[in-house]
Every structure is written in structure tokens, then in C-alpha cells.
Design a protein around this motif. Sequence first.
Motif, PDB file in Angstrom:
ATOM      1  N   ALA A 113       0.830  -1.213   0.000  1.00  0.00           N
ATOM      2  CA  ALA A 113       0.000   0.000   0.000  1.00  0.00           C
ATOM      3  C   ALA A 113       0.862   1.258   0.000  1.00  0.00           C
ATOM      4  CB  ALA A 113      -0.939  -0.005   1.202  1.00  0.00           C
ATOM      5  N   GLN A 114       1.980   1.237   0.722  1.00  0.00           N
ATOM      6  CA  GLN A 114       2.890   2.388   0.707  1.00  0.00           C
ATOM      7  C   GLN A 114       3.528   2.558  -0.659  1.00  0.00           C
ATOM      8  OE1 GLN A 114       5.995   2.505   3.754  1.00  0.00           O
ATOM      9  NE2 GLN A 114       7.355   3.594   2.338  1.00  0.00           N
ATOM     10  N   ILE A 115       3.898   1.445  -1.307  1.00  0.00           N
ATOM     11  CA  ILE A 115       4.501   1.525  -2.636  1.00  0.00           C
ATOM     12  C   ILE A 115       3.516   2.146  -3.617  1.00  0.00           C
ATOM     13  CG2 ILE A 115       5.499   0.198  -4.526  1.00  0.00           C
ATOM     14  CD1 ILE A 115       6.405  -1.862  -2.413  1.00  0.00           C
ATOM     15  N   THR A 116       2.244   1.785  -3.503  1.00  0.00           N
ATOM     16  CA  THR A 116       1.217   2.406  -4.345  1.00  0.00           C
ATOM     17  C   THR A 116       1.228   3.920  -4.180  1.00  0.00           C
ATOM     18  OG1 THR A 116      -0.209   0.452  -4.325  1.00  0.00           O
ATOM     19  CG2 THR A 116      -1.275   2.569  -4.758  1.00  0.00           C
ATOM     20  N   ARG A 117       1.313   4.380  -2.945  1.00  0.00           N
ATOM     21  CA  ARG A 117       1.345   5.834  -2.704  1.00  0.00           C
ATOM     22  C   ARG A 117       2.616   6.455  -3.272  1.00  0.00           C
ATOM     23  NH1 ARG A 117      -0.845   3.875   2.212  1.00  0.00           N
ATOM     24  NH2 ARG A 117       1.170   4.040   3.294  1.00  0.00           N
ATOM     25  N   GLU A 198      -5.634  -3.704  -2.140  1.00  0.00           N
ATOM     26  CA  GLU A 198      -4.653  -3.431  -3.185  1.00  0.00           C
ATOM     27  C   GLU A 198      -4.935  -4.187  -4.486  1.00  0.00           C
ATOM     28  OE1 GLU A 198      -1.986  -1.341  -3.558  1.00  0.00           O
ATOM     29  OE2 GLU A 198      -2.891  -0.354  -1.828  1.00  0.00           O
ATOM     30  N   SER A 199      -6.042  -4.903  -4.564  1.00  0.00           N
ATOM     31  CA  SER A 199      -6.393  -5.647  -5.780  1.00  0.00           C
ATOM     32  C   SER A 199      -7.295  -4.793  -6.662  1.00  0.00           C
ATOM     33  CB  SER A 199      -7.106  -6.956  -5.419  1.00  0.00           C
ATOM     34  OG  SER A 199      -6.236  -7.837  -4.740  1.00  0.00           O
ATOM     35  N   ALA A 200      -6.794  -4.423  -7.833  1.00  0.00           N
ATOM     36  CA  ALA A 200      -7.581  -3.561  -8.721  1.00  0.00           C
ATOM     37  C   ALA A 200      -8.904  -4.211  -9.112  1.00  0.00           C
ATOM     38  CB  ALA A 200      -6.770  -3.221  -9.968  1.00  0.00           C
TER      39      ALA A 200
END
Length: 280
Positions: A113-117, A198-200
Motif C-alpha cells: 500500500a505504501q509503494i502504491t502511494r 490493493e487488488s484492482a
Amino acid sequence: MQSMDWDDAFANMAYVENSHLLPDFWANRAASYRAELSDRRLEEDIPYGDEPRQKLDIVWPDGAPKGLAVFVHGGFWMRLNKSHWTDFAEGMRVAGWAVCIPSYTLTPQARIAQITREIGRAITVAAARVDGPIHLAGHSAGGHLATRMLCNDCPLEPEVQARIEHTLSISGLHDLRPLMHTKMNETLKLDAQEARAESAVLRDPVCAGTLTCWVGGGERPEFIRQTSLLPMMWQGLGVAARHQIEGSHNHFTVLEGLKLPNTPITDAFLGSAKLKGTDT
């Protein structure tokens, strides 16, 4: 019922001969490409945050950019960096686009989730430097990160997200729940809540742009399944989404066409590919 071997399902390198040589091969080839670029065509290590890996490169076209193309690398969120992939910018660069390639903090130092941000921040910084439409692409875990930019909880500001014209997920991971059943999860540390969030495929899309999901015909069946899954889900939610299985490419050779203009996968990055028989 026989249980699924999820470690085998995601074991790309185990099914590609001499795959252990690939990281050094990619790094050396990308370094040679960077050496061939003039200073005006390559801008390296632009910070988008304070952490060591929060840096991006931009490969510039010869003239004024038509827009911003972003390529997010894979490696199961655990390995590799932007410097392995510089040469894959060439197809879009020749087509007239400025190409951004970001690194990001890896697991277990960061949760997914942090990597997504982080990728959201990288795109925001690059978008402030390049006008025009934005095209996103990502490979494997990078495909996950690219498609997360299209979701209803996207970290991008609305004005940046509105510029996203097309997204190309190459062998992307769009349902993270199976990864909880792999040995990799000792590093990923996914729990059920984060895997779902985190699953699109489990989120509502909000971006009006188009989506192409691309995969090699010689890849592991799970990657082929995940490639078809997201367009099937999102087309029912109003997204112009499609998928393509390209030849007999494996998880790594499927990227090679990005090094050249006017290849099917570069055309797909441009959003201009005419896909054959696998639109969903």
C-alpha cells in the motif's frame, strides 16, 4: 479437491532457461543505453520523496514531448530498480514521448500500500515537468501499481488522474489474494485486508482513460488468468478495457518490443494497437 501450488503458479524464473542471468543482463544493457544518450535526453535521479529509492529518471524525446509515458518496473515489489529498464523507454521516446521510470521502496521495508502511494507521488512529480496526456505502463508488480492509479482510492490528485489517457498492464497482478499463500509473503507481508484493498479487480475504477492488459502466451497460467480478469471486471463498470495474449512470449521476452517503435506492444503503450481476437 486438489490444492493449488501458488508458489509454482508465480514461479516465472523457474520456467525460463538461464533466467538467473537476466538481472545482470538487463542492468548491463540498460547501462549501455544510458551511455549512448546525451545529457539533454536523460535526466537521472530526480527525487520525488526523501527515501533513498524515491527517485525517478526521465528519458526525453528529440523534440517537444507529446506527453508523459510512465513505465513502472516489476520484481514482485521485492527486487530490481529503475536502472534495469532504461532501454525500454526507447520505443516511446522515438514516438515523441517523455518517458519516466521510477524506483520505489521495496518490501519488506515498505508495505505494498505504501509503494502504491509512492508511485502516485512519482507520477505527480513527473507530470509537473511534462505537459499533455499521460500514458501508464507497468510490468508484473508494476502492472499492479499502474492499474492502481485508476482506482477510486488512487493517490493521484484529480487533475493528474484526469490526464491519464491510456494504461498498459503487462503481465500485471490485479488480484493479490493468491500471493498470501506463497513463500514470497514472508517478505510481502500481505494480510487479507491489504490484499483486498490493493487488488484492482476488487476496486471501482474512476479514470476515464482506456486500459489494455497484455501477456505472453508462454507465461504461467496464473499471469494469463490475471491479465484477462481485470478487463472482464472493469468493462462491466464502464471502462474501455481489453486484453491481448502475444505469441509465445515468456514473462520476460514479452517486454522486448518496448525497445523499438512501431511494435505491437509499443503501439499498445501508445493506445493505438489493434488487438486480434482477445478484446474483452
